[in-house]
Structure formats: C-alpha cells, structure tokens
Design a protein around this motif. Structure first.
Motif, short mmCIF file in Angstrom:
data_model
loop_
_atom_site.label_atom_id
_atom_site.label_comp_id
_atom_site.label_asym_id
_atom_site.label_seq_id
_atom_site.Cartn_x
_atom_site.Cartn_y
_atom_site.Cartn_z
N LYS A 158 56.11 49.24 41.51
CA LYS A 158 55.34 48.89 40.48
C LYS A 158 54.15 47.69 40.78
CE LYS A 158 55.11 47.59 35.66
NZ LYS A 158 55.96 46.92 34.52
N GLY A 159 54.68 46.65 41.61
CA GLY A 159 53.90 45.64 41.98
C GLY A 159 53.10 46.00 42.88
N LYS A 160 53.07 46.85 43.97
CA LYS A 160 52.28 47.33 44.73
C LYS A 160 51.00 48.44 43.94
CE LYS A 160 52.37 46.76 48.39
NZ LYS A 160 51.53 45.84 49.16
N ILE A 161 51.89 49.18 43.38
CA ILE A 161 50.73 49.96 42.62
C ILE A 161 49.45 48.98 41.81
CG2 ILE A 161 50.19 51.72 40.74
CD1 ILE A 161 53.00 52.88 41.75
N LEU A 162 50.13 48.31 41.13
CA LEU A 162 49.34 47.52 40.14
C LEU A 162 48.56 46.57 40.78
CD1 LEU A 162 51.61 46.42 37.22
CD2 LEU A 162 50.00 47.97 37.06
N THR A 163 48.85 45.83 42.00
CA THR A 163 47.96 45.27 42.94
C THR A 163 46.62 46.04 43.13
OG1 THR A 163 49.70 43.98 43.78
CG2 THR A 163 47.74 44.02 45.19
N ILE A 164 46.90 47.36 43.82
CA ILE A 164 46.04 48.12 44.11
C ILE A 164 45.07 48.47 43.27
CG2 ILE A 164 45.40 50.38 45.21
CD1 ILE A 164 47.99 50.22 46.73
N ALA A 165 45.73 48.52 41.82
CA ALA A 165 44.80 49.03 40.66
C ALA A 165 44.02 48.15 40.42
CB ALA A 165 45.65 49.53 39.57
N ARG A 166 44.73 46.89 40.39
CA ARG A 166 43.85 45.76 39.98
C ARG A 166 42.57 45.58 40.80
NH1 ARG A 166 47.26 41.53 40.81
NH2 ARG A 166 46.39 41.11 42.79
N GLU A 167 42.65 45.25 42.11
CA GLU A 167 41.91 45.06 43.04
C GLU A 167 40.64 46.05 43.16
OE1 GLU A 167 41.42 42.47 44.90
OE2 GLU A 167 43.22 41.47 44.23
N ARG A 168 41.12 47.43 42.83
CA ARG A 168 39.95 48.52 42.60
C ARG A 168 39.25 48.47 41.41
NH1 ARG A 168 40.23 51.56 47.40
NH2 ARG A 168 38.02 51.81 46.79
N TYR A 169 40.01 48.18 40.54
CA TYR A 169 39.34 47.73 39.20
C TYR A 169 38.36 46.80 38.93
CZ TYR A 169 38.63 47.33 34.09
OH TYR A 169 37.92 47.07 32.81
N ARG A 170 38.48 45.77 39.68
CA ARG A 170 37.55 44.75 39.83
C ARG A 170 36.40 45.28 40.91
NH1 ARG A 170 41.68 39.81 41.40
NH2 ARG A 170 42.45 39.28 39.04
N GLY A 171 36.44 46.01 41.96
CA GLY A 171 35.81 46.46 42.53
C GLY A 171 34.80 47.54 42.12
N TRP A 172 35.41 48.25 41.17
CA TRP A 172 34.66 49.42 40.26
C TRP A 172 33.93 48.43 39.36
CZ3 TRP A 172 37.34 52.41 35.41
CH2 TRP A 172 36.33 53.36 35.15
N ARG A 173 34.26 47.55 38.73
CA ARG A 173 33.12 46.82 37.81
C ARG A 173 31.87 46.13 38.53
NH1 ARG A 173 35.15 46.22 32.33
NH2 ARG A 173 33.26 44.50 32.14
N SER A 174 32.49 45.66 39.69
CA SER A 174 31.52 44.98 40.90
C SER A 174 30.30 45.95 41.18
CB SER A 174 32.09 44.40 42.08
OG SER A 174 31.26 43.81 42.97
N THR A 175 30.92 47.24 41.47
CA THR A 175 29.86 48.37 41.92
C THR A 175 29.19 48.75 40.65
OG1 THR A 175 31.64 49.01 43.40
CG2 THR A 175 29.66 50.85 42.65
#
Length: 203
Positions: free
Chosen positions: A50-67
């Motif tokens: 769960k931690g690994k999935i949420l870490t990836i999701a969090r970073e990519r969500y931030r990247g998505w908003r940045s894009t």
C-alpha cells in the motif's frame, strides 16, 4: 508496466475539482486506488504494498497538476486555454483548473517561489518528469525488492553514460560519499540507509 497502471487508476479516481493537493484527497479514494492496483497485479495486500502504491500515486498526482499548470501558462488567455484542453481531463475539470490557477493567490505565490527555487538550483538531474520515488522503484533489485541507496539514486539521476550532468552534481555526490565512508570507517562496517540519508541531506 506497474507504474503506468498506478497512474491510470490514480487519474480515474483522484479528483482535481475541490482539492489542491494530494493530502487533501479523502482516504477512501486513496484506498480505492490501492485496491484496484492490487487486484490488477494480484498483489498481497500488505502495508508495504500500500505504501509503495500510494507513494507513486502521490508523486504522479503532483506531476499531473504540475503538467496542467505548465499547459495553463503556455497560453495567455482563458479562451486559448479552453481551446487547448489536455486529453487527460474533462472540460469541467479543466475549467476548474483554469479558474484555480488564475485566481488562487496562495497558489500563485507558491508557484512564484517554486520558480525562484528552480532557478537557484545548480545540481541538475536528468530524469525528466519521473519522480525520485518512481525511479527508485524501477531500479530496485528484482529478487530482493531492495531499492537503491540515496547515494546510488543521486548517481543514477545525475549521470548519463558515465558522465555527470554538471560539476555541482558530482560535488554533492563526492562530498556525501566521503562522509559516508568516513562514518563507516569509524564503526568498522556499513551504516544503515537512514544514516546515509541523514548524511546526504546534511552534506
């Protein structure tokens, strides 16, 4: 690819409307993302997974908003922005994002500070839009699941074909490596990843 699937489920479930950061997203949404990924990959439902999935999701969500913000800044009027809606958002989401980026004073101030920080940063990484957590996961040992140390990750993300991206990046690496080796010499053996991280952050 595992990371790609995490991103797919994150974009399907993580809202853009009504929230301005990952931490503001309801835990039930995050749990749903985890459940979908676990089901897709037939993974064991553990705290680590769960931690690994949420870490990836969090970073990519931030990247998505940045894009999305980069797309917003690429045009000078809202009409142009609406005419060039990114494919991975709905018209309603894009309208909300346009209004948010254009009127939220806190976001504008944060954006200004981030721009200044990027201009000041001398050590240049060459990993593109990938987050460090994603790269660390991709470079893990396939048999043990162990991910690179902070020093190894720095080298991975700041070199290409054996050459450093710039002198500052190599200096950061050399200084941290020297301090880590000195510490290991004092205790007569390797130090933990946590200790390496502490040395690296303060080097």
């Amino acid at each position: 690819m595992f990371v790609d699937d995490v991103v797919v489920y994150m974009k399907r479930k993580a809202p853009l409307i009504g929230v301005n950061k990952w931490s503001a997203i309801d835990s039930s949404v995050k749990d749903a993302i985890v459940a979908d990924v676990i089901a897709k990959w037939d993974l064991e439902d553990t705290y680590s997974t769960k931690g690994k999935i949420l870490t990836i999701a969090r970073e990519r969500y931030r990247g998505w908003r940045s894009t999305l913000h980069s797309t917003y800044k690429a045009y000078s009027t809202d009409a142009q922005r609406r005419a060039n809606k990114p494919e991975d958002v709905t018209p309603e989401e894009w309208d909300y994002i346009i209004n948010y980026f254009g009127t939220d004073l806190k976001f504008q101030e944060l954006s200004r500070k981030n721009t200044e920080n990027c201009q000041k940063q001398k050590a240049r990484h060459i990993a593109g839009s990938k987050s460090y957590s994603q790269i660390s996961y991709e470079k893990r040992d396939e048999e043990t699941g162990k991910e690179p140390t902070i020093l190894q990750l720095w080298q991975i993300t700041h070199t290409r074909n054996g050459s450093w991206s710039n002198e500052e990046s190599q200096t950061v690496y050399d200084n941290a490596r020297s301090q880590i080796r000195e510490k290991e010499g004092e205790i007569g053996g390797p130090i933990s990843s946590e200790e390496q991280n502490n040395i690296f952050q303060n080097s």
